[in-house]
Design a protein around this motif. Structure first.
Motif, mmCIF file in Angstrom:
data_model
loop_
_atom_site.group_PDB
_atom_site.id
_atom_site.type_symbol
_atom_site.label_atom_id
_atom_site.label_comp_id
_atom_site.label_asym_id
_atom_site.label_seq_id
_atom_site.Cartn_x
_atom_site.Cartn_y
_atom_site.Cartn_z
ATOM 1 N N ASP A 102 16.159 7.430 18.039
ATOM 2 C CA ASP A 102 15.372 6.268 18.440
ATOM 3 C C ASP A 102 16.290 5.083 18.706
ATOM 4 O O ASP A 102 17.436 5.045 18.250
ATOM 5 N N GLU A 125 10.163 0.162 19.291
ATOM 6 C CA GLU A 125 10.891 1.414 19.037
ATOM 7 C C GLU A 125 10.703 2.344 20.232
ATOM 8 O O GLU A 125 9.577 2.591 20.668
ATOM 9 N N ALA A 164 11.600 6.174 21.189
ATOM 10 C CA ALA A 164 12.008 7.359 20.429
ATOM 11 C C ALA A 164 11.679 8.632 21.192
ATOM 12 O O ALA A 164 10.916 8.619 22.170
#
Length: 261
Positions: free
Chosen positions: A87, A98, A100
């Motif tokens: 991530d 984030e 990821a």
């Protein structure tokens, strides 16, 4: 000894709860957005997001800015391909975004300190620490690490972890074993498991247990008092792995964290 064990557990769990309630932790996640080749905008993140063979790309409007590696970014920005379970986190105001890769898919998960889940969090109940749940065991390595597929709480997702072996132990005279995976620190292990309390007093899908590195003879200690919930016990925006087949213990592990309030 029990008093000391409880004091040590209290200190450990207080630190664990502090990390869990971090303003940018998983309780702060406000959405789980699956990326495709078509640019998409999301209500809790800036820009239009897409993914392809060269990685994830975001196109920001003139008034939008992300902070990447400490520097402001505007316009179009591309992230290099993210490895599985990897991530990247970037800043946006008081939030973080984030980016990821989970189960072969790229996702965006904004984390806002104002998240309703975080605001409502009052702590996780747990069983009292008990010496009987500090269990001695033995790590039995495979001849070679085995890729082990496991399901996910996210429908249609499969995770693959490399398992170095199993851990054998006994509870109440009942011989048991768990398939284990490599832990977050060198030499350590962790197990995902369910047991006879799952869905009753503990979270139904899984719990996780950290195991310190085995001794030279393969000896390990399983402290089930420190069995913890995964993010999926608290938020619908998780992709947590399920335990591998065979890690459903036929005993009631009345230790560790219970169902969240």
């Amino acid at each position: 000894m029990t008093i000391v064990l409880q004091q040590q557990w209290d200190e450990w769990h207080a630190a664990h709860e502090k990390r869990r309630a971090d303003p940018h932790g998983f309780l702060a996640i406000t959405g789980l957005h699956w990326l495709t080749g078509e640019p998409q905008r999301f209500p809790d993140a800036p820009g239009s997001w897409s993914t392809g063979e060269s990685g994830v790309t975001v196109v920001l409007e003139p008034e939008e800015t992300l902070i990447v590696d400490g520097s402001p970014v505007t316009g179009k920005f591309s992230f290099p391909p993210i490895p599985e379970r990897g991530d990247v986190t970037v800043g946006w105001g008081d939030a973080v975004i984030e980016i990821a890769r989970r189960g072969g898919f790229d996702v965006v998960r904004p984390r806002h300190p104002s998240s309703p889940v975080l605001a409502a969090y009052t702590g996780t109940p747990a069983y009292p620490a008990d010496e009987k749940w500090v269990v001695s065991g033995r790590f039995v390595p495979y001849d070679a690490p085995r890729p082990t597929p496991v399901g996910s709480v996210a429908e249609g997702i499969e995770h693959v972890y490399e398992s170095p072996g199993t851990v054998e132990f006994e509870v109440g005279g009942v011989p048991l074993s768990l398939i284990v995976f490599n832990g977050s620190t060198p030499g350590s292990l962790f197990a995902l498991f369910t047991d006879a309390t799952s869905g009753l007093t503990t979270y139904a899908a899984n719990r996780s247990l950290f195991i310190a590195p085995p001794g030279p003879d393969g000896s390990v200690t399983l402290d089930f008092n420190r069995a913890t919930n995964l993010p999926c016990a608290y938020t619908e925006f998780a992709t947590c792995p399920l335990p591998p087949a065979g890690n459903n213990l036929p005993v009631a592990v009345e230790a560790g964290e219970r169902k969240p309030r």
